[in-house]
Design an enzyme around this catalytic site. Structure first.
Site, PDB file in Angstrom:
ATOM      1  N   TYR A   1       0.837  -1.205   0.000  1.00 30.90           N
ATOM      2  CA  TYR A   1       0.000   0.000   0.000  1.00 30.90           C
ATOM      3  C   TYR A   1       0.870   1.253   0.000  1.00 30.90           C
ATOM      4  O   TYR A   1       1.950   1.267   0.601  1.00 30.90           O
ATOM      5  CB  TYR A   1      -0.867   0.049   1.260  1.00 30.90           C
ATOM      6  CG  TYR A   1      -1.988  -0.951   1.299  1.00 30.90           C
ATOM      7  CD1 TYR A   1      -3.249  -0.616   0.829  1.00 30.90           C
ATOM      8  CD2 TYR A   1      -1.805  -2.210   1.833  1.00 30.90           C
ATOM      9  CE1 TYR A   1      -4.295  -1.527   0.884  1.00 30.90           C
ATOM     10  CE2 TYR A   1      -2.835  -3.130   1.893  1.00 30.90           C
ATOM     11  CZ  TYR A   1      -4.091  -2.781   1.425  1.00 30.90           C
ATOM     12  OH  TYR A   1      -5.117  -3.675   1.473  1.00 30.90           O
TER      13      TYR A   1
ATOM     14  N   TYR B   1      -0.357 -10.335   0.362  1.00 28.65           N
ATOM     15  CA  TYR B   1       0.791  -9.892   1.169  1.00 28.65           C
ATOM     16  C   TYR B   1       0.706 -10.480   2.578  1.00 28.65           C
ATOM     17  O   TYR B   1      -0.388 -10.792   3.060  1.00 28.65           O
ATOM     18  CB  TYR B   1       0.854  -8.362   1.235  1.00 28.65           C
ATOM     19  CG  TYR B   1      -0.395  -7.693   1.775  1.00 28.65           C
ATOM     20  CD1 TYR B   1      -0.586  -7.535   3.144  1.00 28.65           C
ATOM     21  CD2 TYR B   1      -1.396  -7.244   0.916  1.00 28.65           C
ATOM     22  CE1 TYR B   1      -1.737  -6.945   3.643  1.00 28.65           C
ATOM     23  CE2 TYR B   1      -2.551  -6.648   1.403  1.00 28.65           C
ATOM     24  CZ  TYR B   1      -2.712  -6.499   2.765  1.00 28.65           C
ATOM     25  OH  TYR B   1      -3.849  -5.928   3.255  1.00 28.65           O
TER      26      TYR B   1
ATOM     27  N   ARG C   1      -2.789 -11.994   3.655  1.00 34.90           N
ATOM     28  CA  ARG C   1      -4.079 -11.534   3.156  1.00 34.90           C
ATOM     29  C   ARG C   1      -4.248 -12.016   1.718  1.00 34.90           C
ATOM     30  O   ARG C   1      -3.347 -11.862   0.905  1.00 34.90           O
ATOM     31  CB  ARG C   1      -4.171  -9.997   3.137  1.00 34.90           C
ATOM     32  CG  ARG C   1      -4.186  -9.257   4.452  1.00 34.90           C
ATOM     33  CD  ARG C   1      -5.282  -9.615   5.431  1.00 34.90           C
ATOM     34  NE  ARG C   1      -6.600 -10.026   4.946  1.00 34.90           N
ATOM     35  CZ  ARG C   1      -7.583  -9.217   4.575  1.00 34.90           C
ATOM     36  NH1 ARG C   1      -7.424  -7.916   4.590  1.00 34.90           N
ATOM     37  NH2 ARG C   1      -8.766  -9.682   4.189  1.00 34.90           N
TER      38      ARG C   1
ATOM     39  N   HIS D   1      -7.272  -8.569  -2.377  1.00 36.66           N
ATOM     40  CA  HIS D   1      -8.564  -7.965  -2.046  1.00 36.66           C
ATOM     41  C   HIS D   1      -8.566  -6.484  -2.358  1.00 36.66           C
ATOM     42  O   HIS D   1      -7.522  -5.834  -2.407  1.00 36.66           O
ATOM     43  CB  HIS D   1      -8.910  -8.179  -0.562  1.00 36.66           C
ATOM     44  CG  HIS D   1      -7.966  -7.479   0.370  1.00 36.66           C
ATOM     45  ND1 HIS D   1      -6.751  -8.006   0.725  1.00 36.66           N
ATOM     46  CD2 HIS D   1      -8.052  -6.282   1.002  1.00 36.66           C
ATOM     47  CE1 HIS D   1      -6.123  -7.169   1.542  1.00 36.66           C
ATOM     48  NE2 HIS D   1      -6.884  -6.112   1.725  1.00 36.66           N
TER      49      HIS D   1
ATOM     50  N   HIS E   1     -10.591  -3.022  -0.907  1.00 40.12           N
ATOM     51  CA  HIS E   1     -11.481  -2.468   0.123  1.00 40.12           C
ATOM     52  C   HIS E   1     -12.551  -1.618  -0.547  1.00 40.12           C
ATOM     53  O   HIS E   1     -12.243  -0.825  -1.437  1.00 40.12           O
ATOM     54  CB  HIS E   1     -10.701  -1.590   1.088  1.00 40.12           C
ATOM     55  CG  HIS E   1      -9.703  -2.343   1.917  1.00 40.12           C
ATOM     56  ND1 HIS E   1     -10.003  -2.867   3.150  1.00 40.12           N
ATOM     57  CD2 HIS E   1      -8.414  -2.678   1.682  1.00 40.12           C
ATOM     58  CE1 HIS E   1      -8.938  -3.465   3.646  1.00 40.12           C
ATOM     59  NE2 HIS E   1      -7.951  -3.376   2.772  1.00 40.12           N
TER      60      HIS E   1
END
Lengths: 199, 242
Positions: free
Chosen positions: B108, B147, B157, B160, B162
């Site tokens: 991110y 990740y 995770r 995905h 959000h």
């Protein structure tokens, strides 16, 4: 077997996670310029009618530690009790704000106009309040609560009146610390857990 | 403003419990006491209206919006599209749909994300759009990477995106995550597992949609979303208070 209802179930919630700010408040997350305009920067414009107030607070977890990654949204009516879009509502009140707790101190700060009281369905008068919605890493479904004010007449408010354990109602009432300044802390768990709403 | 009726009480059986032992952060951040129930009031039944003037031209194109169109983000190009409905099966037009995600390497653009994967100079990781009159939305983006994260020692995770959805009322507010069909990590993820029933979790898994894919350009995934409905249907000839 009976017929099926033609209804759908709501989509399940998932945590907003630790990086919610890059999506909803990119400038706060250090990613200024992601969008030409951000959403919910302030709930009021200049020349708003009524008293401007500032509410400061923190969000605490069950160990008593402050969250440094919470994101909050607020929604409210104007100083006369009208929601944006209702007849006669103050055009300088958008009513919606997004704010984050400070990542160093854990404190949030909401500058807005003090809401008025309004009459809802069935002619029931609500005491002045601001609705909040809180998301963060570890919160699986966003939490709803409200801020009331200790210097307002809160008797007869239908929501506060439903709280059987009277000391718990205090968790929804902002404390006045100076003229136009209030303190409102949110406790997710433990001693003095804030009343969260299922509405 | 017309009284559109109270919100249908939230169906908690589809949502995760606040406390999920295997998702460790939830242990100290989950309220222990019951939520206070009440019928919704104007505070929850109203909400801000977001107009098209708020949304920039590239806001729903994450491949180009961070570089302002100068250079595309690296990764597998995908279109994410879907229909936003309420519990009464009615489309929700003008809903604000906001997304954020990791880049193709699983990182991110956030100061706290220190994963080894490099940042992509051309990828910011956020986008937004409004649903159209029929309740439809779409985003062009790149498929986010999986990740690792510090929960249990070897938790990863799944890929995905959000999602934050703002419908027509503050009490309809929803934040969720979209997963990708066929990702084996979904079955091992303690955050996905906060949704207890498999059939409910399946609703967060977007199927590959070749019918919307563009040949020699991008694949498509379909992600439909259901928001809370209202207890009475609005009829033009039935005024408020009924």
């Amino acid at each position: 077997m009976v017929q099926k209802l033609a209804t759908l179930a709501e989509t399940p919630s998932q945590t907003a996670g630790p990086y919610v700010h890059i999506g909803l408040m990119p400038t706060y997350a250090g990613n200024a310029g992601s969008f030409p305009q951000e959403i919910g920067v302030s709930p009021v414009k200049d020349d708003v009618k009524g008293q401007m107030i500032e509410i400061v607070g923190s969000v605490f977890d069950g160990t008593g530690w402050v969250l440094r990654d919470a994101l909050i949204e607020s929604w409210q009516c104007d100083g006369e009790g009208k929601f944006p879009g209702q007849d006669g509502a103050d055009p300088n009140v958008s009513g919606h704000c997004r704010f984050a707790v400070d990542e160093a101190t854990g404190e949030f700060r909401l500058k807005t106009v003090k809401p008025g009281s309004y009459v809802g369905r069935g002619g029931v008068r609500s005491a002045p309040h601001i609705s909040l919605w809180i998301v963060a890493r570890g919160i699986n479904t966003g939490l709803n609560t409200r801020i009331y004010f200790e210097d307002e007449d809160n008797s007869g408010d239908p929501l506060l009146g439903r709280i059987e354990q009277r000391p718990r109602a205090e968790t929804l009432i902002a404390k006045k610390v100076a003229d136009g300044k209030y303190r409102f802390d949110i406790r997710l768990q433990g001693d003095r857990e804030t009343v969260f709403l299922d509405l | 403003m017309r009284d559109l009726g109270p919100l249908i009480p939230r169906n908690h059986s589809v949502h995760p419990a606040a406390y999920a032992e295997d998702y460790k952060t939830s242990v100290t951040r989950s309220p222990n006491l019951p939520l206070l129930s009440m019928e919704s009031t104007p505070s929850e039944e109203t909400g801000p209206v977001f107009g098209a003037e708020l949304i920039g031209e590239l806001d729903n194109n994450l491949i180009l919006n961070w570089s302002k169109g100068l250079a595309p983000a690296v990764g597998e190009r995908i279109l994410v599209h879907g229909h936003v409905l309420d519990e009464n099966c009615r489309p929700v037009p003008n809903a604000l749909v906001e997304i954020w995600q990791a880049n193709a390497g699983g990182r991110y653009r956030h100061v706290k994300d220190t994963y080894f994967a490099p940042l992509d100079p051309n990828f910011g990781g956020c986008g937004r759009t409004l649903t159209d009159e029929g309740g439809y939305y779409e985003f062009l983006t790149i498929r986010p990477g999986a990740y690792p994260w510090p929960n249990r020692a070897n938790d990863w995770r799944p890929m995905h995106i959000h999602f934050s959805i703002f419908g027509h009322s503050f009490g309809q507010r929803l934040v969720t995550q979209m997963y990708f069909e066929g990702d084996p990590l979904i079955a091992h993820c303690p955050i996905a597992a906060t949704v207890k029933e498999r059939s409910h979790l399946d609703r967060l898994v977007a199927p590959l949609d070749l019918s919307k894919s563009r040949p020699l350009d991008y694949l498509a995934y379909k992600f439909d979303i259901v928001l809370r409905g209202r207890r009475q249907t609005m009829f033009e000839n039935k005024l408020e208070g009924m």
